[in-house]
Design a protein around this motif. Structure first.
Motif, mmCIF file in Angstrom:
data_model
loop_
_atom_site.group_PDB
_atom_site.id
_atom_site.type_symbol
_atom_site.label_atom_id
_atom_site.label_comp_id
_atom_site.label_asym_id
_atom_site.label_seq_id
_atom_site.Cartn_x
_atom_site.Cartn_y
_atom_site.Cartn_z
ATOM 1 N N LYS A 6 41.995 38.871 33.521
ATOM 2 C CA LYS A 6 42.538 38.614 34.864
ATOM 3 C C LYS A 6 43.820 37.801 34.755
ATOM 4 O O LYS A 6 44.011 37.025 33.822
ATOM 5 C CB LYS A 6 41.516 37.856 35.723
ATOM 6 N N ARG A 7 44.673 37.991 35.769
ATOM 7 C CA ARG A 7 45.989 37.361 35.742
ATOM 8 C C ARG A 7 46.082 36.327 36.854
ATOM 9 O O ARG A 7 45.771 36.623 38.007
ATOM 10 C CB ARG A 7 47.042 38.450 35.943
ATOM 11 N N CYS A 8 46.506 35.114 36.466
ATOM 12 C CA CYS A 8 46.530 34.016 37.422
ATOM 13 C C CYS A 8 47.925 33.381 37.500
ATOM 14 O O CYS A 8 48.500 33.017 36.477
ATOM 15 C CB CYS A 8 45.507 32.958 36.996
ATOM 16 N N ALA A 9 48.446 33.290 38.720
ATOM 17 C CA ALA A 9 49.669 32.507 38.945
ATOM 18 C C ALA A 9 49.204 31.072 39.143
ATOM 19 O O ALA A 9 48.387 30.796 40.021
ATOM 20 C CB ALA A 9 50.412 33.005 40.172
ATOM 21 N N SER A 10 49.714 30.155 38.316
ATOM 22 C CA SER A 10 49.092 28.842 38.239
ATOM 23 C C SER A 10 50.124 27.713 38.195
ATOM 24 O O SER A 10 51.154 27.828 37.533
ATOM 25 C CB SER A 10 48.217 28.812 36.978
ATOM 26 N N THR A 11 49.816 26.611 38.871
ATOM 27 C CA THR A 11 50.735 25.458 38.858
ATOM 28 C C THR A 11 50.475 24.539 37.669
ATOM 29 O O THR A 11 50.997 23.435 37.615
ATOM 30 C CB THR A 11 50.595 24.598 40.127
ATOM 31 N N THR A 12 49.650 24.965 36.725
ATOM 32 C CA THR A 12 49.241 24.104 35.618
ATOM 33 C C THR A 12 50.335 24.011 34.550
ATOM 34 O O THR A 12 51.482 24.384 34.813
ATOM 35 C CB THR A 12 47.921 24.611 35.023
ATOM 36 N N ASN A 13 49.974 23.557 33.368
ATOM 37 C CA ASN A 13 50.977 23.241 32.363
ATOM 38 C C ASN A 13 50.879 24.047 31.079
ATOM 39 O O ASN A 13 51.717 23.933 30.207
ATOM 40 C CB ASN A 13 50.873 21.748 32.037
ATOM 41 N N ARG A 14 49.816 24.814 30.912
ATOM 42 C CA ARG A 14 49.659 25.540 29.650
ATOM 43 C C ARG A 14 49.223 26.975 29.898
ATOM 44 O O ARG A 14 48.202 27.212 30.550
ATOM 45 C CB ARG A 14 48.646 24.834 28.739
ATOM 46 N N ASN A 15 50.019 27.891 29.341
ATOM 47 C CA ASN A 15 49.680 29.308 29.418
ATOM 48 C C ASN A 15 49.119 29.788 28.087
ATOM 49 O O ASN A 15 49.192 30.955 27.760
ATOM 50 C CB ASN A 15 50.921 30.113 29.814
ATOM 51 N N PHE A 16 48.571 28.855 27.305
ATOM 52 C CA PHE A 16 47.998 29.191 26.006
ATOM 53 C C PHE A 16 46.902 30.257 26.151
ATOM 54 O O PHE A 16 46.229 30.321 27.174
ATOM 55 C CB PHE A 16 47.345 27.959 25.377
ATOM 56 N N ARG A 17 46.724 31.015 25.083
ATOM 57 C CA ARG A 17 45.613 31.962 25.035
ATOM 58 C C ARG A 17 44.314 31.241 25.340
ATOM 59 O O ARG A 17 44.003 30.242 24.688
ATOM 60 C CB ARG A 17 45.449 32.538 23.620
ATOM 61 N N GLY A 18 43.577 31.758 26.282
ATOM 62 C CA GLY A 18 42.243 31.224 26.546
ATOM 63 C C GLY A 18 42.208 29.879 27.236
ATOM 64 O O GLY A 18 41.138 29.329 27.453
ATOM 65 N N ARG A 19 43.344 29.324 27.597
ATOM 66 C CA ARG A 19 43.347 27.999 28.211
ATOM 67 C C ARG A 19 42.546 27.984 29.527
ATOM 68 O O ARG A 19 41.778 27.074 29.793
ATOM 69 C CB ARG A 19 44.792 27.568 28.473
ATOM 70 N N GLN A 20 42.757 29.009 30.348
ATOM 71 C CA GLN A 20 42.052 29.036 31.639
ATOM 72 C C GLN A 20 40.744 29.821 31.556
ATOM 73 O O GLN A 20 40.144 30.139 32.571
ATOM 74 C CB GLN A 20 42.951 29.627 32.727
ATOM 75 N N GLY A 21 40.303 30.097 30.358
ATOM 76 C CA GLY A 21 39.085 30.873 30.145
ATOM 77 C C GLY A 21 39.390 31.953 29.125
ATOM 78 O O GLY A 21 40.545 32.344 28.951
ATOM 79 N N ARG A 22 38.371 32.420 28.449
ATOM 80 C CA ARG A 22 38.581 33.415 27.408
ATOM 81 C C ARG A 22 39.293 34.655 27.962
ATOM 82 O O ARG A 22 38.849 35.231 28.942
ATOM 83 C CB ARG A 22 37.241 33.821 26.818
ATOM 84 N N GLY A 23 40.388 35.051 27.333
ATOM 85 C CA GLY A 23 41.099 36.261 27.734
ATOM 86 C C GLY A 23 41.906 36.110 29.014
ATOM 87 O O GLY A 23 42.493 37.082 29.502
ATOM 88 N N ALA A 24 41.958 34.916 29.585
ATOM 89 C CA ALA A 24 42.693 34.704 30.840
ATOM 90 C C ALA A 24 44.191 34.837 30.599
ATOM 91 O O ALA A 24 44.701 34.446 29.556
ATOM 92 C CB ALA A 24 42.372 33.315 31.385
ATOM 93 N N ARG A 25 44.892 35.413 31.582
ATOM 94 C CA ARG A 25 46.352 35.564 31.497
ATOM 95 C C ARG A 25 47.002 34.659 32.530
ATOM 96 O O ARG A 25 46.852 34.867 33.726
ATOM 97 C CB ARG A 25 46.734 37.014 31.756
ATOM 98 N N THR A 26 47.711 33.667 32.031
ATOM 99 C CA THR A 26 48.266 32.632 32.906
ATOM 100 C C THR A 26 49.782 32.739 33.013
ATOM 101 O O THR A 26 50.456 32.869 31.997
ATOM 102 C CB THR A 26 47.920 31.244 32.319
ATOM 103 N N HIS A 27 50.284 32.673 34.230
ATOM 104 C CA HIS A 27 51.732 32.552 34.446
ATOM 105 C C HIS A 27 51.975 31.199 35.104
ATOM 106 O O HIS A 27 51.468 30.945 36.200
ATOM 107 C CB HIS A 27 52.255 33.667 35.354
ATOM 108 N N LEU A 28 52.740 30.365 34.424
ATOM 109 C CA LEU A 28 53.035 29.036 34.972
ATOM 110 C C LEU A 28 54.214 29.107 35.925
ATOM 111 O O LEU A 28 55.183 29.829 35.666
ATOM 112 C CB LEU A 28 53.395 28.070 33.843
ATOM 113 N N MET A 29 54.138 28.333 36.995
ATOM 114 C CA MET A 29 55.260 28.251 37.937
ATOM 115 C C MET A 29 55.018 27.102 38.896
ATOM 116 O O MET A 29 53.986 26.439 38.844
ATOM 117 C CB MET A 29 55.436 29.581 38.672
ATOM 118 N N SER A 30 55.967 26.874 39.791
ATOM 119 C CA SER A 30 55.870 25.750 40.722
ATOM 120 C C SER A 30 54.868 26.069 41.833
ATOM 121 O O SER A 30 54.508 27.235 42.040
ATOM 122 C CB SER A 30 57.239 25.497 41.337
#
Ligand code: SF4
Lengths: 466, 215
Positions: A416-440
């Motif tokens: 799953k793909r998440c637009a996120s205000t967090t700080n790390r788009n590392f592999r698995g940071r938001q859960g195994r296999g999670a796809r993170t896009h960082l932004m404001s």
């Protein structure tokens, strides 16, 4: 003697001694602990040493804090209970789940006035650089060092080199501290400031609110710097004044006097100086698996075929993990969900920025909004921001690290793909296999409204009355 | 912690840049007490597929007795979690070789007897290419800052203090206890200069006046 910098002044005023090898023993003014500090408490228990300065140590439940109802599992409940019992045993004030002062450690430190200019602040969390926004020497430490601070209220540290990031010009509408931070990290790389303490200077930094300054300093570690700092000024003093643990009366007058001496001298020299023009910065999103994989939202997904060596290989792997096709517009990337929260972007100003975009609009995708602290939550509710989020279809939940680190059970499902205000788009940071896009926060709100990555400036323009 | 001077063992390569500590140990394992051992959590989501089955050709699975890991730039970046080091150490890794390390990771490593050996990008690249054909015996000399990998030989750098700490197995808390008086004296003048260094709501504490380093 050469002109002294903020870093030098902070260092000198905390240095107890310096060994021949150049390592300093520094006094720690504030030590913040959280559930993850259990290893360190276990280490001092093993030795049978007490906490040296319980009055300078503060605990908070955040990393494992449930954002809805009870802790998700017994193991999570145990982590929170362990913190409560460790702090209780040692007589440490703890902002637990039922304390109205509870929130994310880097949000509540400043909020409570525990974070002050001129102090040295440690926490077993890499984003401790956040507190540097006040002109404090603040850095993250590991568990062995946390145990050392608990036992001695001091920390051994070699003085880092000094780096200046000077930001001229003005940030445009819809562009904020998060974009500024991602811009320099993209420019210098995720290890671009390794071994350095960053001091942010220049008119664009001065014109940031304390919230914006905290976001900027918070992300220093994503560019490899353990320290990020901004010299205190009137904006800082206005924020600190009247906070529960801040000095008052005569102490306040003296403190402001002393704090006013902290800024670097005009002709100070830095080991590295970088300069950026704020007016050239567009809203930024990440496309890959490290914060350096960041581009203006108006750009296209990079093409590894046009890169060489390890960069090409790395981009290929990142795009594969992220499920993205090179060459397409970033704005075409559809998201499955959004997250607004974390110590990077969950302060009141962040929530206002997101709400300004969401007001009167509906989100096309689900998402959660987790305020940085219970006080931020209460203030947002007093301003009616919670209604805007709820009416838009997002979940308004409790405060904690939540989906920033996915320890409390909140997480993004694999793929799953998440637009996120967090700080790390590392592999698995938001859960195994999670796809993170960082932004404001404003950019996340825009992505929620359209269901894909979006230039928030377009949505803001629609708002401007004709 | 025991000190060491030389380590001989089997080296493997992890051909990736930016191996962050979230990869080294995913957050969901971090509520486990250390006594249970963290070795199985090391790089868990890379070593195992979505069903929890080991990926057989992943280097750590193919060579479970490896004790030296060679990787690329910015190894151990990100979160300060020392659990990333526990996972490496409990797996049996004694040396990580890379062109650069996350600052907090590197100091956590040294605190646990794990050597973060910095080498040039060219040496790391050559070593990784060599290891693509299979694991190799290696010797790491902490005193001379020298690595031998099969027939290849190259130097590494490490901060002098960290080198001494690894060799002697020093424990910082013991060292600091020796400075108890200097710390107490510093505290007194520090608090006098800025009384707010002791938070105002902790009034009982200001008068407590007890030693900084007890024991
Ligand atoms: S919100 Fe995220 S980055 Fe901030 S303290 Fe919590 S886990 Fe760390």
């Amino acid at each position: 003697m050469s002109a002294r910098r903020l870093l030098d002044k902070l260092w000198e005023s905390h240095e107890i001694l310096r060994r021949e090898d150049g390592t300093s023993l520094l006094w720690v003014d504030r030590h913040l602990v959280h559930e993850g500090s259990h290893h360190a408490f276990a280490k001092i228990a093993e030795r049978g040493v007490p906490v040296a300065e319980p009055g300078l140590t503060f605990g908070v439940a955040d990393h494992y804090a449930p954002t809805r109802g009870k802790p998700a599992t017994d193991a999570i409940a145990r982590m929170i209970a362990t913190l409560a019992s460790n702090t209780d045993t040692h007589g440490i004030t703890c902002f637990g789940l039922d304390d109205p002062r509870q929130g994310i450690v880097h949000v509540i430190g400043p909020e409570q006035g525990l974070t002050l200019p001129g102090l040295l602040i440690n926490c077993g969390d890499s984003h401790t650089s956040t507190h540097g926004a006040f002109g404090a020497l603040a850095f993250g430490i590991g568990a062995t060092e946390v145990a050392h601070v608990l036992a001695t209220q001091t920390v051994w540290q070699k003085k880092p080199k000094a780096m200046r990031i000077d930001v001229t010009g003005r940030l445009g509408p819809g562009v904020g501290a998060k974009d500024l931070a991602l811009a320099w990290i993209a420019k210098l790389g995720a290890d671009g400031a390794r071994g350095h303490a960053i001091e942010y200077t220049g008119p664009a930094v001065r014109s940031l609110s304390m919230e914006g300054r905290m976001t900027l300093c918070n992300l220093s570690i994503e560019g490899g710097a353990r320290f990020g700092m901004i010299a205190p000024d009137q904006v800082t003093f206005d924020y600190v004044k009247g906070r529960p643990f801040a000095p008052s009366g005569v102490d306040w007058e003296r403190a402001v006097e002393l704090w006013s001496e902290l800024p670097s001298e005009a002709d100070a020299i830095y080991d590295v100086s970088v300069s950026l023009d704020a007016s050239e910065i567009a809203p930024i999103v990440t496309w890959g698996t490290t914060p350096e994989d960041a581009l203006p939202v108006t750009a296209t997904i990079p093409d590894p075929a046009r890169m060489s060596g390890t960069a090409a290989e790395r981009a290929r792997n990142a795009l594969e993990y992220m499920g993205l096709t090179p060459g397409r517009a970033l704005k075409q990337i559809a998201v499955d969900q959004v997250f607004i929260g974390s110590c990077t972007n969950a302060r009141i100003e962040d929530l206002r920025a997101a709400a300004a975009v969401l007001a009167g609009r509906r989100a096309k995708v689900p998402g959660i909004v987790s305020p940085g602290s219970q006080q931020v939550k209460a203030q947002a509710e007093a301003e009616g921001l919670d209604r805007i989020f709820i009416d838009a279809g997002l979940d308004w939940v409790g405060s904690g690290c939540s989906m920033c680190v996915a320890m409390n059970g909140d997480h993004v499902e694999p793929g799953k793909r998440c637009a996120s205000t967090t700080n790390r788009n590392f592999r698995g940071r938001q859960g195994r296999g999670a796809r993170t896009h960082l932004m404001s926060p404003a950019m996340v709100a825009a992505a929620a409204v359209t269901g894909h990555l979006t230039d928030v400036r377009e949505l803001l323009r629609e708002r401007v009355p004709a | 912690m025991r000190g060491w001077r030389r380590h001989s063992g089997v080296a493997i390569a992890l051909d990736r840049e930016n191996v962050d500590t979230d990869q080294l140990i995913p957050a969901r394992f971090m509520s486990t007490p250390r006594a249970e051992g963290y070795g199985n959590f090391l790089l868990y989501d890379s070593r195992n597929d979505a069903y929890g089955q080991p990926v057989s050709d992943f280097p750590l699975n193919a060579v479970p007795n490896a004790s030296v890991l060679i990787s690329r730039r910015n190894f151990g970046s990100g979160s300060s979690r020392e659990a990333a080091v526990y996972a490496l150490v409990d797996f049996g890794i004694r040396v990580v070789i890379a062109p650069s390390f996350g600052d907090i990771f590197a100091s956590n490593a040294v605190n646990n007897g794990l050597l973060p050996a910095r080498v040039s990008s060219a040496d790391a690249d050559a070593a990784i290419r060599k290891l693509q054909k299979g694991p190799l015996d290696t010797t790491v000399d902490l005193l001379d800052r020298h690595i031998r990998l099969g027939k290849m030989a190259f130097d590494f750098t490490i901060d002098d203090v960290w080198q001494q700490k690894l060799i002697n197995g020093w424990d910082d808390i013991d060292l600091t206890q020796n400075h108890k008086q200097a710390i107490a004296a510093f505290r007194a003048q520090h608090v006098q200069r800025m009384p707010w260094a002791i938070p105002v709501q902790q009034t009982n504490f200001r008068s407590a006046g007890r030693d900084t380093v007890s024991q």
